[in-house]
Design a protein around this motif. Structure first.
Motif, PDB file in Angstrom:
ATOM      1  N   LEU A 159      67.857   4.711  76.251  1.00 33.88           N
ATOM      2  CA  LEU A 159      67.184   5.593  75.305  1.00 33.88           C
ATOM      3  C   LEU A 159      66.609   4.759  74.175  1.00 33.88           C
ATOM      4  O   LEU A 159      67.252   3.830  73.686  1.00 33.88           O
ATOM      5  CB  LEU A 159      68.168   6.616  74.732  1.00 33.88           C
ATOM      6  CG  LEU A 159      68.700   7.669  75.718  1.00 33.88           C
ATOM      7  CD1 LEU A 159      69.637   8.629  75.008  1.00 33.88           C
ATOM      8  CD2 LEU A 159      67.550   8.430  76.368  1.00 33.88           C
ATOM      9  N   CYS A 160      65.383   5.092  73.732  1.00 34.50           N
ATOM     10  CA  CYS A 160      64.756   4.346  72.642  1.00 34.50           C
ATOM     11  C   CYS A 160      65.519   4.591  71.349  1.00 34.50           C
ATOM     12  O   CYS A 160      65.600   3.730  70.489  1.00 34.50           O
ATOM     13  CB  CYS A 160      63.287   4.746  72.502  1.00 34.50           C
ATOM     14  SG  CYS A 160      63.055   6.489  72.114  1.00 34.50           S
ATOM     15  N   SER A 161      66.118   5.787  71.226  1.00 34.02           N
ATOM     16  CA  SER A 161      66.999   6.096  70.105  1.00 34.02           C
ATOM     17  C   SER A 161      67.918   7.212  70.580  1.00 34.02           C
ATOM     18  O   SER A 161      67.540   7.972  71.484  1.00 34.02           O
ATOM     19  CB  SER A 161      66.199   6.529  68.876  1.00 34.02           C
ATOM     20  OG  SER A 161      65.745   7.850  69.055  1.00 34.02           O
ATOM     21  N   PRO A 162      69.127   7.331  69.981  1.00 29.59           N
ATOM     22  CA  PRO A 162      70.068   8.339  70.493  1.00 29.59           C
ATOM     23  C   PRO A 162      69.485   9.751  70.438  1.00 29.59           C
ATOM     24  O   PRO A 162      69.818  10.603  71.242  1.00 29.59           O
ATOM     25  CB  PRO A 162      71.275   8.216  69.559  1.00 29.59           C
ATOM     26  CG  PRO A 162      71.132   6.892  68.887  1.00 29.59           C
ATOM     27  CD  PRO A 162      69.672   6.557  68.858  1.00 29.59           C
ATOM     28  N   GLY A 163      68.575  10.001  69.490  1.00 29.74           N
ATOM     29  CA  GLY A 163      68.041  11.344  69.358  1.00 29.74           C
ATOM     30  C   GLY A 163      66.654  11.511  69.959  1.00 29.74           C
ATOM     31  O   GLY A 163      65.917  12.417  69.554  1.00 29.74           O
ATOM     32  N   CYS A 164      66.293  10.664  70.892  1.00 29.27           N
ATOM     33  CA  CYS A 164      64.945  10.743  71.486  1.00 29.27           C
ATOM     34  C   CYS A 164      64.675  12.155  72.001  1.00 29.27           C
ATOM     35  O   CYS A 164      65.473  12.725  72.734  1.00 29.27           O
ATOM     36  CB  CYS A 164      64.799   9.733  72.621  1.00 29.27           C
ATOM     37  SG  CYS A 164      63.254   9.943  73.529  1.00 29.27           S
ATOM     38  N   LYS A 165      63.525  12.713  71.621  1.00 31.24           N
ATOM     39  CA  LYS A 165      63.202  14.101  71.992  1.00 31.24           C
ATOM     40  C   LYS A 165      62.525  14.194  73.360  1.00 31.24           C
ATOM     41  O   LYS A 165      62.312  15.276  73.883  1.00 31.24           O
ATOM     42  CB  LYS A 165      62.292  14.713  70.931  1.00 31.24           C
ATOM     43  CG  LYS A 165      62.962  14.841  69.566  1.00 31.24           C
ATOM     44  CD  LYS A 165      62.087  15.702  68.650  1.00 31.24           C
ATOM     45  CE  LYS A 165      62.709  15.900  67.276  1.00 31.24           C
ATOM     46  NZ  LYS A 165      62.300  14.834  66.328  1.00 31.24           N
ATOM     47  N   GLY A 166      62.120  13.050  73.907  1.00 30.15           N
ATOM     48  CA  GLY A 166      61.520  13.058  75.241  1.00 30.15           C
ATOM     49  C   GLY A 166      60.097  13.581  75.264  1.00 30.15           C
ATOM     50  O   GLY A 166      59.427  13.650  74.231  1.00 30.15           O
ATOM     51  N   LEU A 167      59.668  13.949  76.455  1.00 26.40           N
ATOM     52  CA  LEU A 167      58.300  14.439  76.645  1.00 26.40           C
ATOM     53  C   LEU A 167      58.319  15.946  76.832  1.00 26.40           C
ATOM     54  O   LEU A 167      59.262  16.497  77.380  1.00 26.40           O
ATOM     55  CB  LEU A 167      57.687  13.796  77.892  1.00 26.40           C
ATOM     56  CG  LEU A 167      57.651  12.275  77.948  1.00 26.40           C
ATOM     57  CD1 LEU A 167      57.089  11.812  79.296  1.00 26.40           C
ATOM     58  CD2 LEU A 167      56.819  11.707  76.816  1.00 26.40           C
ATOM     59  N   CYS A 168      57.262  16.617  76.409  1.00 20.74           N
ATOM     60  CA  CYS A 168      57.143  18.051  76.679  1.00 20.74           C
ATOM     61  C   CYS A 168      56.995  18.215  78.189  1.00 20.74           C
ATOM     62  O   CYS A 168      56.152  17.571  78.806  1.00 20.74           O
ATOM     63  CB  CYS A 168      55.917  18.618  75.971  1.00 20.74           C
ATOM     64  SG  CYS A 168      55.525  20.294  76.537  1.00 20.74           S
ATOM     65  N   PRO A 169      57.834  19.049  78.810  1.00 14.67           N
ATOM     66  CA  PRO A 169      57.760  19.209  80.274  1.00 14.67           C
ATOM     67  C   PRO A 169      56.462  19.880  80.704  1.00 14.67           C
ATOM     68  O   PRO A 169      56.083  19.845  81.869  1.00 14.67           O
ATOM     69  CB  PRO A 169      58.970  20.089  80.594  1.00 14.67           C
ATOM     70  CG  PRO A 169      59.347  20.759  79.315  1.00 14.67           C
ATOM     71  CD  PRO A 169      58.880  19.871  78.191  1.00 14.67           C
ATOM     72  N   ASN A 170      55.792  20.478  79.746  1.00 15.44           N
ATOM     73  CA  ASN A 170      54.573  21.235  80.024  1.00 15.44           C
ATOM     74  C   ASN A 170      53.324  20.355  79.968  1.00 15.44           C
ATOM     75  O   ASN A 170      52.576  20.258  80.922  1.00 15.44           O
ATOM     76  CB  ASN A 170      54.476  22.358  78.990  1.00 15.44           C
ATOM     77  CG  ASN A 170      53.951  23.630  79.604  1.00 15.44           C
ATOM     78  OD1 ASN A 170      53.826  23.736  80.818  1.00 15.44           O
ATOM     79  ND2 ASN A 170      53.654  24.585  78.754  1.00 15.44           N
ATOM     80  N   CYS A 171      53.123  19.677  78.802  1.00 12.55           N
ATOM     81  CA  CYS A 171      51.879  18.923  78.611  1.00 12.55           C
ATOM     82  C   CYS A 171      52.101  17.412  78.594  1.00 12.55           C
ATOM     83  O   CYS A 171      51.138  16.651  78.602  1.00 12.55           O
ATOM     84  CB  CYS A 171      51.202  19.335  77.304  1.00 12.55           C
ATOM     85  SG  CYS A 171      52.111  18.821  75.834  1.00 12.55           S
ATOM     86  N   GLY A 172      53.367  16.979  78.575  1.00 12.75           N
ATOM     87  CA  GLY A 172      53.644  15.550  78.649  1.00 12.75           C
ATOM     88  C   GLY A 172      53.566  14.811  77.327  1.00 12.75           C
ATOM     89  O   GLY A 172      53.715  13.593  77.284  1.00 12.75           O
ATOM     90  N   GLN A 173      53.318  15.514  76.225  1.00 11.25           N
ATOM     91  CA  GLN A 173      53.246  14.822  74.930  1.00 11.25           C
ATOM     92  C   GLN A 173      54.611  14.253  74.543  1.00 11.25           C
ATOM     93  O   GLN A 173      55.650  14.875  74.782  1.00 11.25           O
ATOM     94  CB  GLN A 173      52.764  15.783  73.825  1.00 11.25           C
ATOM     95  CG  GLN A 173      52.919  15.145  72.442  1.00 11.25           C
ATOM     96  CD  GLN A 173      52.105  15.824  71.370  1.00 11.25           C
ATOM     97  OE1 GLN A 173      51.018  16.326  71.620  1.00 11.25           O
ATOM     98  NE2 GLN A 173      52.627  15.839  70.158  1.00 11.25           N
ATOM     99  N   ASN A 174      54.574  13.063  73.931  1.00  7.81           N
ATOM    100  CA  ASN A 174      55.799  12.454  73.419  1.00  7.81           C
ATOM    101  C   ASN A 174      56.220  13.236  72.175  1.00  7.81           C
ATOM    102  O   ASN A 174      55.555  13.204  71.144  1.00  7.81           O
ATOM    103  CB  ASN A 174      55.525  10.986  73.067  1.00  7.81           C
ATOM    104  CG  ASN A 174      56.792  10.272  72.641  1.00  7.81           C
ATOM    105  OD1 ASN A 174      57.791  10.912  72.273  1.00  7.81           O
ATOM    106  ND2 ASN A 174      56.755   8.952  72.689  1.00  7.81           N
TER     107      ASN A 174
END
Ligand SMILES: [Zn+2]
Ligand SMILES: [Zn+2]
Length: 187
Positions: free
Chosen positions: A145-160
């Protein structure tokens, strides 16, 4: 990308096994080396870039009828974050122990990794590179993980989502809840 055989060839790390076994070399025998980076390594379905040469220290000790080898190494790899795919730099540091035996010997310890040599005599020179490679691979984490709280990508549009919210609707309404709502409204 290098093959495993090419990487092991590149990391050649020989110790004088026969001299250690016969007491002619210092005991424990120690050796340090800086092994060249192997570029990219594909493992756990991830592509790890080895961005630093690998610092290796080995300590070899005669133990019963075998050789006890302790390997310590450190390096740095870059790998995509498992949630947002951003490249993440990661320090790798590990220590592994191996017990080397001749083909004719009985293996006794269960604590260490064991290497059975395909020979009845100790060679002048024993290459530890296959075990350095193996322990390096074993020390690669399957999830980064880039950071423990990484929010990931939107499963819909792929935005970080670490960079900000996207314009997708917060949550699709659950159809089961919609039925419940209708039921409440009716009665
Ligand atoms: Zn991330
Ligand atoms: Zn979105």
């Amino acid at each position: 990308m290098l093959s495993v055989e090419e990487a092991i060839e590149l990391w050649k790390f020989c110790v004088p096994a026969l001299s250690i076994v016969t007491g002619k070399a210092e005991d424990p025998y120690s050796k340090k080396a800086v092994l060249p980076s192997v570029g990219e390594v594909y493992h756990w379905s991830l592509l790890y870039s080895v961005v630093k040469p690998v610092d290796v220290a080995a300590s070899v000790l005669k133990l019963g009828s075998g050789l006890h080898v302790q390997l310590t190494f450190s390096t740095r790899v870059a790998v995509p974050c498992s949630r947002c795919l951003e490249e993440t730099s990661l320090a790798i540091q590990a220590q592994f122990s191996y017990l080397y035996f001749l083909r004719s010997e009985k293996i006794s310890s269960e604590e260490d990794f064991q290497v059975l040599l395909d020979s009845d005599r100790w060679p002048e020179s024993l290459d530890l590179a296959p075990q350095i490679w193996e322990s390096f691979i074993l020390s690669l984490p399957p999830k980064v993980l880039c950071s423990p709280g990484c929010k990931g990508l939107c499963p819909n549009c792929g935005q970080n989502l670490n960079a900000g919210r996207c314009s997708c609707k917060e949550e699709e309404e659950d159809p089961r809840l919609a039925v419940l709502k209708l039921y409440k409204e009716t009665f």
